[in-house]
Write a protein that holds these residues in place. Structure first.
Motif, short mmCIF file in Angstrom:
data_model
loop_
_atom_site.label_atom_id
_atom_site.label_comp_id
_atom_site.label_asym_id
_atom_site.label_seq_id
_atom_site.Cartn_x
_atom_site.Cartn_y
_atom_site.Cartn_z
N ASP A 1 44.14 3.93 -1.92
CA ASP A 1 43.01 4.46 -2.63
C ASP A 1 43.29 4.56 -4.20
OD1 ASP A 1 40.88 5.91 -3.83
OD2 ASP A 1 39.85 5.65 -1.96
N VAL B 1 41.70 5.66 -6.47
CA VAL B 1 41.16 6.64 -7.20
C VAL B 1 41.71 8.09 -6.62
CG1 VAL B 1 39.04 8.41 -7.35
CG2 VAL B 1 38.81 5.96 -7.51
N LEU B 2 42.14 8.19 -5.15
CA LEU B 2 42.64 9.29 -4.74
C LEU B 2 44.28 9.31 -5.00
CD1 LEU B 2 40.71 9.85 -1.53
CD2 LEU B 2 40.23 10.88 -3.70
N ASP C 1 32.56 10.46 -6.92
CA ASP C 1 33.22 9.25 -6.27
C ASP C 1 34.55 9.79 -5.47
OD1 ASP C 1 33.81 6.47 -5.80
OD2 ASP C 1 35.19 6.54 -7.62
N ALA C 2 35.12 10.71 -6.10
CA ALA C 2 36.36 11.07 -5.50
C ALA C 2 35.98 11.82 -4.07
CB ALA C 2 37.24 12.02 -6.09
N ASP D 1 33.50 11.23 -2.08
CA ASP D 1 32.90 10.41 -1.41
C ASP D 1 34.21 9.42 -0.84
OD1 ASP D 1 30.47 11.23 -1.89
OD2 ASP D 1 29.72 9.55 -2.99
N ARG D 2 35.07 9.08 -1.57
CA ARG D 2 36.25 8.41 -1.14
C ARG D 2 36.99 9.11 -0.02
NH1 ARG D 2 38.07 3.97 -4.24
NH2 ARG D 2 36.88 3.37 -5.86
N TRP D 3 37.35 10.38 -0.42
CA TRP D 3 37.87 11.36 0.56
C TRP D 3 37.05 11.40 2.07
CZ3 TRP D 3 37.33 15.82 3.57
CH2 TRP D 3 38.43 16.59 3.62
N LEU E 1 35.25 9.12 3.12
CA LEU E 1 35.42 7.79 3.75
C LEU E 1 36.55 7.82 4.56
CD1 LEU E 1 34.42 4.91 4.12
CD2 LEU E 1 35.91 4.29 2.29
N HIS E 2 37.78 8.16 3.86
CA HIS E 2 38.98 8.22 4.63
C HIS E 2 39.08 8.95 5.78
CE1 HIS E 2 40.35 5.34 1.83
NE2 HIS E 2 40.10 6.17 0.87
#
Length: 135
Positions: free
Chosen positions: A38, A40-41, A92-93, A95-97, A99-100
């Protein structure tokens, strides 16, 4: 496990109900598989190797859900918001967290109630870590 005089289990934690350490190790390992790619992360993790972060999150979740207290023994009070302050955790971070983490939770094949309880906590925790709305 002990039984009370009424016959119901005493001392069984969520940690025990979902399979103990093996379940949390799988959850966190699957999660970090997503984080590793990812854009971003991944930069939020100072170590190139995500192994130490994987161990910390596993210990934290195990302790939170009634497993071993290794996290506090090694690291003290969790202080999650303080520990995340050095990082820009925006929506955004978050939401990515999520998602994973959602993908990782899905690999566990938990009973619906246990999955709901775990996912509810993970969502609340992710929302609580947001510390900026900057891009």
């Amino acid at each position: 496990m002990r039984a009370s005089e009424h016959g119901d289990a005493v001392g069984v934690t969520f940690f025990d109900e979902v399979g103990g350490s093996a379940t949390f190790e799988k959850l966190v390992h699957e999660f970090y598989q997503g984080v590793a790619g990812d854009p971003v992360l991944k930069p939020m993790y100072p170590e190139e190797d995500l192994g130490p972060a994987e161990r910390r999150l596993t210990m934290f979740l195990e302790q939170y859900w009634g497993g071993p207290g290794t996290y506090s023994e090694e690291r003290g009070h969790p202080r999650l918001r303080m520990r995340h302050m050095p990082f820009k955790v925006n929506p955004d971070a978050r939401d990515r967290w999520l998602l994973h983490m959602r993908r990782a939770v899905d690999t566990l094949m938990l009973p619906p109630y246990a999955e709901e309880v775990l996912w509810d906590y993970l969502q609340r925790a992710a929302h609580a870590m947001v510390n900026t709305f900057e891009e």
